[in-house]
Design an enzyme around this catalytic site. Sequence first.
Site, PDB file in Angstrom:
ATOM      1  N   GLY A  57       0.917  -1.179  -0.260  1.00 35.68           N
ATOM      2  CA  GLY A  57      -0.031   0.107   0.054  1.00 35.68           C
ATOM      3  C   GLY A  57       0.932   1.271   0.051  1.00 35.68           C
ATOM      4  O   GLY A  57       2.059   1.092   0.639  1.00 35.68           O
ATOM      5  N   GLN A  62       3.423   9.813   1.025  1.00 27.54           N
ATOM      6  CA  GLN A  62       4.699   9.091   1.116  1.00 27.54           C
ATOM      7  C   GLN A  62       5.607   9.506  -0.002  1.00 27.54           C
ATOM      8  O   GLN A  62       6.877   9.249   0.126  1.00 27.54           O
ATOM      9  CB  GLN A  62       4.525   7.887   1.404  1.00 27.54           C
ATOM     10  CG  GLN A  62       3.852   7.208   2.444  1.00 27.54           C
ATOM     11  CD  GLN A  62       3.479   5.801   2.606  1.00 27.54           C
ATOM     12  OE1 GLN A  62       2.483   5.292   2.240  1.00 27.54           O
ATOM     13  NE2 GLN A  62       4.558   5.072   3.459  1.00 27.54           N
ATOM     14  N   CYS A 106       5.768  -0.358   7.418  1.00 26.41           N
ATOM     15  CA  CYS A 106       5.535   0.895   6.742  1.00 26.41           C
ATOM     16  C   CYS A 106       6.807   1.334   5.844  1.00 26.41           C
ATOM     17  O   CYS A 106       7.950   1.311   6.433  1.00 26.41           O
ATOM     18  CB  CYS A 106       5.000   2.027   7.612  1.00 26.41           C
ATOM     19  SG  CYS A 106       4.980   3.611   6.862  1.00 26.41           S
ATOM     20  N   LEU A 107       6.831   1.582   4.659  1.00 32.48           N
ATOM     21  CA  LEU A 107       7.727   1.783   3.894  1.00 32.48           C
ATOM     22  C   LEU A 107       8.378   3.095   4.320  1.00 32.48           C
ATOM     23  O   LEU A 107       9.681   3.434   4.082  1.00 32.48           O
ATOM     24  CB  LEU A 107       7.464   1.942   2.393  1.00 32.48           C
ATOM     25  CG  LEU A 107       6.961   0.857   1.492  1.00 32.48           C
ATOM     26  CD1 LEU A 107       6.555   1.525   0.254  1.00 32.48           C
ATOM     27  CD2 LEU A 107       8.087  -0.189   1.582  1.00 32.48           C
ATOM     28  N   HIS A 148      -4.377   1.817   7.286  1.00 34.63           N
ATOM     29  CA  HIS A 148      -3.010   2.435   7.605  1.00 34.63           C
ATOM     30  C   HIS A 148      -2.739   3.518   6.589  1.00 34.63           C
ATOM     31  O   HIS A 148      -2.049   4.643   6.945  1.00 34.63           O
ATOM     32  CB  HIS A 148      -2.136   1.107   7.110  1.00 34.63           C
ATOM     33  CG  HIS A 148      -0.488   1.798   7.469  1.00 34.63           C
ATOM     34  ND1 HIS A 148       0.211   1.117   8.278  1.00 34.63           N
ATOM     35  CD2 HIS A 148       0.194   2.418   6.444  1.00 34.63           C
ATOM     36  CE1 HIS A 148       1.474   1.646   8.173  1.00 34.63           C
ATOM     37  NE2 HIS A 148       1.400   2.161   6.893  1.00 34.63           N
ATOM     38  N   GLU A 149      -3.055   3.297   5.197  1.00 36.06           N
ATOM     39  CA  GLU A 149      -2.928   4.507   4.309  1.00 36.06           C
ATOM     40  C   GLU A 149      -3.830   5.834   4.597  1.00 36.06           C
ATOM     41  O   GLU A 149      -3.218   6.852   4.360  1.00 36.06           O
ATOM     42  CB  GLU A 149      -2.976   3.953   2.927  1.00 36.06           C
ATOM     43  CG  GLU A 149      -2.484   2.742   2.448  1.00 36.06           C
ATOM     44  CD  GLU A 149      -0.906   2.668   2.870  1.00 36.06           C
ATOM     45  OE1 GLU A 149      -0.226   3.726   2.769  1.00 36.06           O
ATOM     46  OE2 GLU A 149      -0.181   1.661   3.096  1.00 36.06           O
ATOM     47  N   HIS A 152      -2.109   7.793   7.014  1.00 38.05           N
ATOM     48  CA  HIS A 152      -0.724   8.547   6.303  1.00 38.05           C
ATOM     49  C   HIS A 152      -1.576   9.933   5.803  1.00 38.05           C
ATOM     50  O   HIS A 152      -0.995  10.749   6.215  1.00 38.05           O
ATOM     51  CB  HIS A 152      -0.388   7.898   5.257  1.00 38.05           C
ATOM     52  CG  HIS A 152       0.741   6.859   5.503  1.00 38.05           C
ATOM     53  ND1 HIS A 152       1.735   7.375   6.147  1.00 38.05           N
ATOM     54  CD2 HIS A 152       0.976   5.682   5.307  1.00 38.05           C
ATOM     55  CE1 HIS A 152       2.793   6.334   6.450  1.00 38.05           C
ATOM     56  NE2 HIS A 152       2.086   5.300   5.789  1.00 38.05           N
TER      57      HIS A 152
HETATM   58 ZN    ZN Z   1       2.751   3.524   5.883  1.00 45.66          ZN
END
Ligand code: ZN
Length: 189
Positions: A57, A62, A106-107, A148-149, A152
């Site tokens: 995702g 991000q 998470c990236l 989660h996204e 963000h």
């Molecule tokens: Zn993330």
Amino acid sequence: MTVKMKNQKIEAKELLPIIKYGDPILRKKVSNIVDFTHLPQMVTKMFNTMYEESGIGLAANQVGWSVNLLILDTSTIEEEDNCEAYIFVNSKITNTKGTVILEEGCLSVPDIRAEIERPATIKLQYQDLDQNFHERTFTGLVSRVIQHELDHLQGKLFVDYLPPAKRFLINKRLMEISKYGRPSTGIIL
Ligand code: ZN
């Protein structure tokens, strides 16, 4: 190797740098999208970047775009029939049901994973790339990734949910990520 081939194929495409923990962009609430003109190109770049980074995702902020756009594709780790790639524009959760604990990573917060409790099922209102409105219910891993996204896009990160004792264990790592882009050691909480 399959992964290597995939990487080589993607190398020709434009990839975007992932914004890491510590950058104020990740803490800024995004704006809704009004002009849909450049969305297809943005989404393509986001998918290329997400696959390259082995993510499932990705939220637009991000990669530095402070707009209400998120993509996801869980098919690399799930083998359910309903697996597909999703693009959500101007999305918001209108209802939730139940709770479930799942491990997240998470990236933007690399090498840190933690079990987080969130609603199990969500009802999501969103627009597609053609500006059409939809409302759909999601459960399982897709529901989790969306939440989660969406966090963000509100300027929130999964580590914000950790209780002080667990947060204490990752403070040094978070500082290393903001300085060097990666922590010196990984951790699963
Ligand atoms: Zn993330």
